[in-house]
Design a protein around this motif. Structure first.
Motif, mmCIF file in Angstrom:
data_model
loop_
_atom_site.group_PDB
_atom_site.id
_atom_site.type_symbol
_atom_site.label_atom_id
_atom_site.label_comp_id
_atom_site.label_asym_id
_atom_site.label_seq_id
_atom_site.Cartn_x
_atom_site.Cartn_y
_atom_site.Cartn_z
ATOM 1 N N LEU A 109 45.817 39.024 -5.630
ATOM 2 C CA LEU A 109 47.027 38.212 -5.708
ATOM 3 C C LEU A 109 47.318 37.543 -4.368
ATOM 4 C CD1 LEU A 109 49.575 37.280 -7.223
ATOM 5 C CD2 LEU A 109 50.687 39.404 -6.460
ATOM 6 N N LEU A 110 47.235 38.296 -3.283
ATOM 7 C CA LEU A 110 47.494 37.719 -1.963
ATOM 8 C C LEU A 110 46.420 36.705 -1.593
ATOM 9 C CD1 LEU A 110 49.094 37.545 0.624
ATOM 10 C CD2 LEU A 110 47.875 39.584 1.458
ATOM 11 N N GLU A 111 45.174 37.031 -1.857
ATOM 12 C CA GLU A 111 44.079 36.116 -1.515
ATOM 13 C C GLU A 111 44.243 34.785 -2.240
ATOM 14 O OE1 GLU A 111 39.275 36.539 -1.091
ATOM 15 O OE2 GLU A 111 40.157 37.138 -3.009
ATOM 16 N N SER A 112 44.562 34.839 -3.528
ATOM 17 C CA SER A 112 44.702 33.598 -4.291
ATOM 18 C C SER A 112 45.920 32.800 -3.835
ATOM 19 C CB SER A 112 44.803 33.906 -5.789
ATOM 20 O OG SER A 112 45.966 34.668 -6.079
ATOM 21 N N THR A 113 46.981 33.496 -3.419
ATOM 22 C CA THR A 113 48.175 32.799 -2.939
ATOM 23 C C THR A 113 47.919 32.130 -1.596
ATOM 24 O OG1 THR A 113 49.585 34.392 -4.111
ATOM 25 C CG2 THR A 113 50.629 33.040 -2.430
ATOM 26 N N ILE A 114 47.132 32.767 -0.747
ATOM 27 C CA ILE A 114 46.743 32.138 0.520
ATOM 28 C C ILE A 114 45.946 30.868 0.254
ATOM 29 C CG2 ILE A 114 45.338 32.408 2.597
ATOM 30 C CD1 ILE A 114 46.060 35.410 2.529
ATOM 31 N N ALA A 115 44.999 30.936 -0.683
ATOM 32 C CA ALA A 115 44.197 29.762 -1.023
ATOM 33 C C ALA A 115 45.071 28.643 -1.594
ATOM 34 C CB ALA A 115 43.102 30.146 -2.017
ATOM 35 N N LEU A 116 46.017 29.008 -2.443
ATOM 36 C CA LEU A 116 46.939 28.028 -3.021
ATOM 37 C C LEU A 116 47.768 27.364 -1.915
ATOM 38 C CD1 LEU A 116 49.259 28.628 -6.069
ATOM 39 C CD2 LEU A 116 50.233 27.961 -3.887
ATOM 40 N N SER A 117 48.279 28.165 -0.992
ATOM 41 C CA SER A 117 49.094 27.631 0.100
ATOM 42 C C SER A 117 48.266 26.719 1.003
ATOM 43 C CB SER A 117 49.689 28.776 0.918
ATOM 44 O OG SER A 117 50.497 29.618 0.109
ATOM 45 N N ALA A 118 47.017 27.114 1.260
ATOM 46 C CA ALA A 118 46.139 26.282 2.082
ATOM 47 C C ALA A 118 45.896 24.936 1.417
ATOM 48 C CB ALA A 118 44.816 27.002 2.334
ATOM 49 N N GLU A 119 45.710 24.942 0.105
ATOM 50 C CA GLU A 119 45.503 23.682 -0.615
ATOM 51 C C GLU A 119 46.755 22.817 -0.558
ATOM 52 O OE1 GLU A 119 44.262 21.965 -5.040
ATOM 53 O OE2 GLU A 119 44.352 24.129 -4.687
ATOM 54 N N PHE A 120 47.922 23.434 -0.714
ATOM 55 C CA PHE A 120 49.181 22.694 -0.669
ATOM 56 C C PHE A 120 49.359 22.027 0.699
ATOM 57 C CE2 PHE A 120 53.653 21.994 -0.033
ATOM 58 C CZ PHE A 120 54.162 21.687 -1.284
ATOM 59 N N VAL A 121 49.149 22.796 1.763
ATOM 60 C CA VAL A 121 49.317 22.272 3.120
ATOM 61 C C VAL A 121 48.282 21.181 3.404
ATOM 62 C CG1 VAL A 121 49.196 22.858 5.580
ATOM 63 C CG2 VAL A 121 50.396 24.378 3.987
ATOM 64 N N ALA A 122 47.055 21.392 2.934
ATOM 65 C CA ALA A 122 46.015 20.383 3.137
ATOM 66 C C ALA A 122 46.374 19.080 2.444
ATOM 67 C CB ALA A 122 44.674 20.904 2.625
ATOM 68 N N ARG A 123 46.894 19.169 1.225
ATOM 69 C CA ARG A 123 47.299 17.961 0.505
ATOM 70 C C ARG A 123 48.445 17.258 1.232
ATOM 71 N NH1 ARG A 123 45.737 17.223 -4.887
ATOM 72 N NH2 ARG A 123 44.414 18.876 -5.711
ATOM 73 N N GLU A 124 49.388 18.038 1.737
ATOM 74 C CA GLU A 124 50.513 17.457 2.468
ATOM 75 C C GLU A 124 50.031 16.735 3.723
ATOM 76 O OE1 GLU A 124 54.865 19.132 3.420
ATOM 77 O OE2 GLU A 124 53.279 20.161 4.535
ATOM 78 N N GLN A 125 49.124 17.357 4.446
ATOM 79 C CA GLN A 125 48.585 16.728 5.650
ATOM 80 C C GLN A 125 47.781 15.485 5.317
ATOM 81 O OE1 GLN A 125 46.410 19.910 7.508
ATOM 82 N NE2 GLN A 125 48.240 20.798 8.457
ATOM 83 N N GLU A 126 47.044 15.546 4.216
ATOM 84 C CA GLU A 126 46.262 14.383 3.792
ATOM 85 C C GLU A 126 47.189 13.226 3.437
ATOM 86 O OE1 GLU A 126 42.888 12.098 2.724
ATOM 87 O OE2 GLU A 126 43.072 13.993 3.817
ATOM 88 N N GLN A 127 48.272 13.532 2.722
ATOM 89 C CA GLN A 127 49.213 12.479 2.334
ATOM 90 C C GLN A 127 49.909 11.890 3.548
ATOM 91 O OE1 GLN A 127 51.680 14.515 -0.472
ATOM 92 N NE2 GLN A 127 50.144 14.447 -2.109
ATOM 93 N N ALA A 128 50.239 12.741 4.533
ATOM 94 C CA ALA A 128 50.878 12.254 5.753
ATOM 95 C C ALA A 128 49.927 11.341 6.524
ATOM 96 C CB ALA A 128 51.314 13.420 6.621
ATOM 97 N N GLY A 129 48.659 11.734 6.601
ATOM 98 C CA GLY A 129 47.680 10.907 7.289
ATOM 99 C C GLY A 129 47.446 9.596 6.575
ATOM 100 N N THR A 130 47.449 9.638 5.242
ATOM 101 C CA THR A 130 47.258 8.422 4.458
ATOM 102 C C THR A 130 48.400 7.442 4.682
ATOM 103 O OG1 THR A 130 46.024 9.606 2.751
ATOM 104 C CG2 THR A 130 47.024 7.508 2.121
#
Length: 259
Positions: free
Chosen positions: A204-225
């Motif tokens: 559960l924790l591992e999958s939540t970390i991966a989910l959070s990493a994807e969310f933050v990565a998408r946010e950073q990608e959108q900010a850069g775009t």
């Protein structure tokens, strides 16, 4: 030998011994460390179980998983600690996404009384996420639909409850209320009548970390775009972990030398 007071004056806290993972809060590394206290140490922050290096919802789950994992199984969580450092965002939707996905993992295996509360919490957070506007960067509807299909009685009970208490569905949801759903989900996974609770909590924790990493990565990608939109076309997004910051890279290096 340096005293703890003198060490605190340095940029990074470096105790004479590495702290040992244990449940609860601790006054100093010498008395042990919970998951997030260890993260604060690796990130070079002031000793705390609420460090600024990690999103509050993810940190709340990490503390709950740490405390509910057995003493024998807790050390297995240690390799996950560096991966939470730097996963931060001001977007309130991540709290809601973590709550819904955690509840979705717990509902099919939790006891019936916990299923009722989890279904209410998940539906309220799902509704709040929809009202937040824009498309959610992480799909929560599919996993929640599967979870509720596995517990139809709990879904029916929750929807009757919400129909009678409309304010629960339409009220503004605070981070604290969202964290209650996260904590209930961790407890539901831990207390389920299923084998290997420590392994379930780890997953559960591992999958939540991966989910959070994807969310933050998408946010950073959108900010850069957005910044580059006027001068160049946006690069296609690939779901990957966010760029490793200097503190995160340093923490991972320190951690690998001691584990």
């Amino acid at each position: 030998m340096k005293t703890l007071k003198s060490r605190r004056s340095t940029a990074t806290l470096q105790p004479d011994i590495m702290p040992v993972l244990s449940a609860g809060r601790h006054r100093s590394p010498r008395s042990g460390a919970c998951f997030m206290e260890f993260a604060s140490f690796l990130a070079g922050e002031r000793w705390s179980d609420h460090p600024s290096c990690t999103h509050a919802g993810l940190a709340h789950m990490a503390r709950a998983v740490n405390d509910l994992t057995s003493n024998e199984g807790r050390s297995a969580l240690a390799p996950l600690i560096p991966s939470v450092i730097g996963l931060t965002t001001d977007d309130p939707r991540l709290d809601l996404i973590i709550a819904v996905t955690a509840a979705s993992a717990a509902i099919p295996i939790a006891s019936i009384d916990r299923q009722h509360a989890l279904a209410v919490g998940a539906l309220v957070c799902q509704d709040a996420l929809e009202r937040a506007g824009g498309s959610a960067p992480i799909d929560v509807d599919g996993p929640l639909r599967e979870a509720l299909d596995a517990a139809p009685e709990a879904e029916a009970w929750a929807r009757r409850f919400l129909d009678r208490n409309v304010r629960w569905r339409r009220a503004e949801i605070s981070a604290r209320q969202t964290h209650v759903t996260i904590a209930m989900s961790v407890d539901g996974v831990r207390s389920a009548c299923a084998p290997f609770p420590d392994e379930r909590l780890y997953a559960l924790l591992e999958s939540t970390i991966a989910l959070s990493a994807e969310f933050v990565a998408r946010e950073q990608e959108q900010a850069g775009t957005a910044e580059a939109a006027a001068s160049s076309p946006a690069a296609p997004f690939t779901a990957s972990a966010p760029p490793v910051s200097e503190p995160t890279a340093r923490a991972q290096g320190d951690f690998s030398r001691h584990v």
